[in-house]
Motif scaffolding. Structure first.
Motif, PDB file in Angstrom:
ATOM      1  N   ALA A  18     -14.680  12.657  11.239  1.00 31.68           N
ATOM      2  CA  ALA A  18     -14.459  12.007   9.951  1.00 31.68           C
ATOM      3  C   ALA A  18     -14.186  13.018   8.844  1.00 31.68           C
ATOM      4  N   ILE A  19     -13.370  12.579   7.902  1.00 26.99           N
ATOM      5  CA  ILE A  19     -13.184  13.247   6.630  1.00 26.99           C
ATOM      6  C   ILE A  19     -13.781  12.329   5.570  1.00 26.99           C
ATOM      7  N   VAL A  20     -14.548  12.893   4.647  1.00 26.34           N
ATOM      8  CA  VAL A  20     -15.213  12.091   3.624  1.00 26.34           C
ATOM      9  C   VAL A  20     -14.576  12.366   2.274  1.00 26.34           C
ATOM     10  N   LEU A  21     -14.176  11.297   1.582  1.00 29.56           N
ATOM     11  CA  LEU A  21     -13.656  11.394   0.221  1.00 29.56           C
ATOM     12  C   LEU A  21     -14.749  10.982  -0.757  1.00 29.56           C
ATOM     13  N   ILE A  22     -15.083  11.888  -1.674  1.00 25.89           N
ATOM     14  CA  ILE A  22     -16.036  11.592  -2.737  1.00 25.89           C
ATOM     15  C   ILE A  22     -15.242  11.462  -4.030  1.00 25.89           C
TER      16      ILE A  22
ATOM     17  N   ARG B 196      -5.985   7.700   0.900  1.00 30.54           N
ATOM     18  CA  ARG B 196      -6.766   7.348   2.091  1.00 30.54           C
ATOM     19  C   ARG B 196      -5.973   7.482   3.388  1.00 30.54           C
ATOM     20  N   GLU B 197      -4.680   7.644   3.278  1.00 25.64           N
ATOM     21  CA  GLU B 197      -3.879   7.835   4.496  1.00 25.64           C
ATOM     22  C   GLU B 197      -3.908   9.288   4.981  1.00 25.64           C
TER      23      GLU B 197
ATOM     24  N   GLY C 110      -6.508   7.366   8.612  1.00 26.31           N
ATOM     25  CA  GLY C 110      -6.999   6.662   7.439  1.00 26.31           C
ATOM     26  C   GLY C 110      -7.892   5.482   7.726  1.00 26.31           C
ATOM     27  N   THR C 111      -8.241   5.228   8.977  1.00 29.15           N
ATOM     28  CA  THR C 111      -9.150   4.128   9.295  1.00 29.15           C
ATOM     29  C   THR C 111     -10.516   4.395   8.677  1.00 29.15           C
TER      30      THR C 111
ATOM     31  N   MET D 227       0.822  -1.223   0.000  1.00 25.99           N
ATOM     32  CA  MET D 227       0.000   0.000   0.000  1.00 25.99           C
ATOM     33  C   MET D 227       0.846   1.259   0.000  1.00 25.99           C
ATOM     34  N   HIS D 228       1.955   1.272   0.748  1.00 27.29           N
ATOM     35  CA  HIS D 228       2.735   2.498   0.841  1.00 27.29           C
ATOM     36  C   HIS D 228       3.417   2.845  -0.466  1.00 27.29           C
ATOM     37  N   GLY D 229       3.584   1.850  -1.376  1.00 26.84           N
ATOM     38  CA  GLY D 229       4.193   2.133  -2.667  1.00 26.84           C
ATOM     39  C   GLY D 229       3.188   2.576  -3.705  1.00 26.84           C
ATOM     40  N   GLU D 230       1.893   2.636  -3.333  1.00 25.66           N
ATOM     41  CA  GLU D 230       0.856   2.993  -4.292  1.00 25.66           C
ATOM     42  C   GLU D 230       1.023   4.440  -4.741  1.00 25.66           C
ATOM     43  N   GLN D 231       0.947   4.663  -6.059  1.00 28.48           N
ATOM     44  CA  GLN D 231       1.013   6.014  -6.600  1.00 28.48           C
ATOM     45  C   GLN D 231      -0.337   6.368  -7.220  1.00 28.48           C
ATOM     46  N   PRO D 232      -0.801   7.576  -7.038  1.00 25.24           N
ATOM     47  CA  PRO D 232      -2.115   7.943  -7.567  1.00 25.24           C
ATOM     48  C   PRO D 232      -2.118   8.030  -9.082  1.00 25.24           C
TER      49      PRO D 232
END
Length: 402
Positions: free
Chosen positions: A32-36, A147-148, A69-70, A1-6
């Motif tokens: 909470a923070i919401v990502l749409i 998400r982190e 990021g939970t 996961m930590h190597g993931e690039q957007p």
């Protein structure tokens, strides 16, 4: 996961408590923070301004995330149902809970950068139908999986550093060339119906015919119908130019002063509102109170339709005006023009003000081609209202200033 690039196609509208924007309270533990997840919304890249229309988003993946990021929850919500009436809809309430939902607003638009990290665009206007965002990050922030939430701290800090500009009632951050009017003009011959011409030109901007530009968010069109009493200022040096009195809707007049010896692109300009004087005292005021040497010109009526054009790339706002002036004493003596003028800049990031001149030239070229295709004008000019009135008097010596 930590190597993931957007992916460069990834973008999100980020939601959170309104207190994170207006700074009425610090970020609370456990909120909470919401990502749409949304399609890329930038008209051009790089962009300064982004406009998101909720109903155009379609079904969107939504995730509520806690600090670190939970995941608190996830859902799929139709964009048009995110904020009915400007309040978090049922889908969002289910994600964040009934207590947090009333204060939930768009915080920013977040776009992945190809090289990693994210660009953030702060929310400055928010409505049930749409929202407007302006970029606050000069360089990408928060490298790593979105998400982190590594980007959240830098984004909130950038917003806090510019909160006065971002939160003020106008949301305009600067005006380059203050006190100077920059303007190209076109004399329209044959003169069109300027209402129909304005509507057609506005539609062309809405449809993206001018690359990188759109009508200004929620201020795309204005109507002006005024009577003008203009005086040719012939001295003393360096006061030469004109002074024009324009009545206001409520009471009194605005005095518009312009300084120039000949018709040119850039002119010094100054507006003095709230003058409580009557037309019979205009000339006396100019001569005795301001010490000017003036010649009264024939009063004229002006109908002007303003199309407000915003560059999504730079945030600069330009006016494209369709303008018709007719002499009150001789209504058949008419000047019809199209004008392109720099107005202001909606950006908190530094821009070289010379960029305005370069961008104006590009827009002017497009406008010239647009007008030529319609048979209205083929080249720009700087022909002023003062020159129009001088020429009218020369052709009609019987005209008076009454």
């Amino acid at each position: 996961m930590h190597g993931e690039q957007p992916s460069n196609r990834e973008a999100w509208v980020v939601l959170g408590g309104v207190h994170l924007l207006n700074r009425t309270a610090p970020r609370r533990p456990g909120e909470a923070i919401v990502l749409i997840g949304v399609p890329r919304q930038e008209v051009c890249q790089p962009a300064t301004t982004v406009i998101v229309r909720w109903s155009a988003l379609g079904p969107c993946p939504a995730e509520a995330l806690l600090p670190g990021g939970t995941r608190l929850g996830a859902a799929r919500i139709d964009g048009g149902k995110l904020f009915p009436d400007g309040i978090a809809g049922p889908g969002l309430r289910d994600l964040v809970g009934a207590e947090a939902a009333p204060g939930l607003v768009p915080l920013c638009y977040l776009a992945a950068d190809p090289g990693g990290g994210y660009h953030a665009y702060a929310q400055i206007r928010f409505h049930p139908e749409d929202a407007c965002f302006v970029r606050t990050t000069r360089e990408p922030v928060g490298h790593g999986p979105v998400r982190e939430l590594r980007w959240l701290g830098p984004v909130l800090t950038a917003h806090a550093e510019s909160s006065t500009a971002l939160n003020n009632h106008l949301r305009y951050f600067r005006k380059h060339f203050s006190g100077t009017e920059l303007e190209y003009k076109y004399t329209l011959d044959p003169a069109p119906d300027i209402w129909a011409a304005s509507m057609e030109l506005l539609k062309a901007l809405r449809d993206g015919k001018l690359d990188g530009c759109r009508p200004e968010y929620r201020d795309e069109f204005q109507i002006h119908h005024t009577e003008n009493h203009l005086f040719d200022v012939t001295g003393p040096e360096p006061e030469i130019g004109y002074a024009s009195f324009i009545p206001t809707v409520t009471a009194g007049h605005v005095l518009k002063r312009k300084w120039f010896t000949e018709d040119v692109f850039a002119r010094r300009e100054e507006l003095t509102p709230g003058l409580d004087i009557t037309p019979d005292r205009f000339e006396t005021f100019l001569r005795e109170d301001l010490g000017l040497q003036v010649r009264a010109m024939p009063p004229f009526q002006r109908v002007r339709y303003d199309i407000q054009c915003e560059s999504m790339r730079t945030g600069h706002v330009y006016g494209i005006f369709l303008d018709r002036c007719s002499l009150r004493a001789a209504p058949d003596v008419v000047l019809s023009q199209c004008e392109l003028e720099y107005l202001r800049s909606r950006s908190i990031l530094d821009h070289d003000r010379d960029e305005v001149l370069i961008e104006m030239e590009r827009i002017d070229l497009w406008l010239c081609e647009y007008l030529a295709r319609h048979g209205w004008a083929t080249e720009h000019t700087f022909y002023s209202k003062r020159s129009f009135l001088r020429d009218a008097i020369a052709l009609h010596p019987d005209l008076t200033a009454s």
